[in-house]
Design an enzyme around this catalytic site. Structure first.
Site, PDB file in Angstrom:
ATOM      1  CB  CYS A  31       1.584  16.598  18.711  1.00 47.71           C
ATOM      2  SG  CYS A  31       0.852  16.742  20.338  1.00 47.71           S
ATOM      3  CB  CYS A  34       0.163  13.605  19.988  1.00 51.67           C
ATOM      4  SG  CYS A  34      -0.815  15.115  19.842  1.00 51.67           S
TER       5      CYS A  34
END
Length: 108
Positions: A31, A34
Protein backbone atom coordinates in the site's frame (compact mmCIF):
# COMPACT_ATOMS: atom_id res chain seq x y z
CA UNK A 1 10.50 8.18 25.35
CA UNK A 2 9.17 5.57 22.98
CA UNK A 3 11.66 5.10 20.16
CA UNK A 4 10.23 2.15 18.26
CA UNK A 5 7.00 1.06 16.64
CA UNK A 6 5.68 -2.26 17.88
CA UNK A 7 4.46 -4.89 15.43
CA UNK A 8 1.17 -6.37 16.66
CA UNK A 9 -0.35 -9.72 15.75
CA UNK A 10 -2.99 -12.12 17.05
CA UNK A 11 -0.82 -13.20 19.97
CA UNK A 12 0.07 -9.77 21.40
CA UNK A 13 -2.65 -7.38 20.21
CA UNK A 14 -5.09 -7.62 23.13
CA UNK A 15 -2.35 -7.37 25.77
CA UNK A 16 -0.81 -4.30 24.10
CA UNK A 17 -3.98 -2.22 23.90
CA UNK A 18 -5.23 -3.07 27.41
CA UNK A 19 -3.42 -0.31 29.29
CA UNK A 20 -2.56 3.25 28.37
CA UNK A 21 -2.94 4.90 24.98
CA UNK A 22 -2.00 2.97 21.84
CA UNK A 23 -2.11 4.25 18.27
CA UNK A 24 -2.56 1.29 15.92
CA UNK A 25 -1.80 1.69 12.22
CA UNK A 26 -3.54 -0.92 10.05
CA UNK A 27 -1.42 -1.22 6.90
CA UNK A 28 -0.03 -3.54 4.20
CA UNK A 29 3.42 -3.64 2.54
CA UNK A 30 1.98 -3.13 -0.97
CA UNK A 31 0.00 0.00 0.00
CA UNK A 32 1.63 3.24 -1.21
CA UNK A 33 -0.26 5.57 1.15
CA UNK A 34 0.60 3.20 4.02
CA UNK A 35 4.30 3.76 3.32
CA UNK A 36 3.79 7.52 3.59
CA UNK A 37 1.85 7.05 6.84
CA UNK A 38 4.62 4.79 8.11
CA UNK A 39 7.20 7.53 7.56
CA UNK A 40 5.07 9.98 9.55
CA UNK A 41 4.70 7.46 12.38
CA UNK A 42 8.45 6.76 12.36
CA UNK A 43 9.04 10.48 12.88
CA UNK A 44 6.51 10.53 15.73
CA UNK A 45 7.83 7.44 17.52
CA UNK A 46 10.66 9.20 19.28
CA UNK A 47 8.48 12.14 20.31
CA UNK A 48 5.40 10.61 21.94
CA UNK A 49 4.73 11.12 25.62
CA UNK A 50 5.21 8.54 28.35
CA UNK A 51 2.35 6.03 28.36
CA UNK A 52 1.73 6.26 24.61
CA UNK A 53 2.60 3.41 22.25
CA UNK A 54 2.67 3.44 18.46
CA UNK A 55 1.98 0.06 16.87
CA UNK A 56 1.23 -1.48 13.49
CA UNK A 57 -0.94 -4.37 12.28
CA UNK A 58 -0.22 -5.86 8.85
CA UNK A 59 -3.72 -6.57 7.52
CA UNK A 60 -2.36 -9.24 5.16
CA UNK A 61 -0.73 -11.19 8.02
CA UNK A 62 -3.50 -10.64 10.59
CA UNK A 63 -6.81 -10.14 8.76
CA UNK A 64 -8.76 -11.26 11.85
CA UNK A 65 -7.70 -8.16 13.79
CA UNK A 66 -8.57 -5.90 10.85
CA UNK A 67 -11.98 -7.57 10.57
CA UNK A 68 -12.59 -7.22 14.32
CA UNK A 69 -12.26 -3.43 13.96
CA UNK A 70 -14.06 -3.22 10.58
CA UNK A 71 -10.99 -1.97 8.73
CA UNK A 72 -12.01 -1.75 5.08
CA UNK A 73 -9.53 0.80 3.74
CA UNK A 74 -5.88 1.26 4.56
CA UNK A 75 -4.19 3.03 6.07
CA UNK A 76 -6.63 3.12 8.99
CA UNK A 77 -5.47 4.38 12.36
CA UNK A 78 -7.33 3.52 15.55
CA UNK A 79 -6.42 5.08 18.88
CA UNK A 80 -7.14 2.92 21.90
CA UNK A 81 -7.30 3.98 25.54
CA UNK A 82 -7.30 1.20 28.13
CA UNK A 83 -8.59 -1.30 25.57
CA UNK A 84 -11.35 0.86 24.08
CA UNK A 85 -11.22 2.43 20.62
CA UNK A 86 -11.59 6.19 21.17
CA UNK A 87 -10.76 7.65 17.75
CA UNK A 88 -10.42 6.42 14.17
CA UNK A 89 -8.85 7.90 11.04
CA UNK A 90 -9.03 6.55 7.48
CA UNK A 91 -6.39 7.66 5.01
CA UNK A 92 -3.03 9.33 5.56
CA UNK A 93 -2.98 11.66 8.58
CA UNK A 94 -0.36 14.30 9.34
CA UNK A 95 1.72 14.33 12.51
CA UNK A 96 -0.09 17.33 13.99
CA UNK A 97 -3.50 15.64 13.71
CA UNK A 98 -2.26 12.42 15.28
CA UNK A 99 -0.34 14.18 18.07
CA UNK A 100 -3.48 16.18 18.96
CA UNK A 101 -5.58 12.99 18.99
CA UNK A 102 -3.08 11.22 21.25
CA UNK A 103 -3.03 14.18 23.65
CA UNK A 104 -6.83 14.22 23.74
CA UNK A 105 -6.92 10.48 24.44
CA UNK A 106 -4.43 10.84 27.28
CA UNK A 107 -6.27 13.70 28.94
CA UNK A 108 -9.80 12.46 28.24
Amino acid sequence: MNATIIELNNSNFAAQITEGVTLVDFWAPWCGPCKLQGTILDDMAGQVEQGVTIAKVNVDSDPEIAAQFSVQSIPTIVIFKNGQAVQRFVGVQNQETLTAALSAAQSG
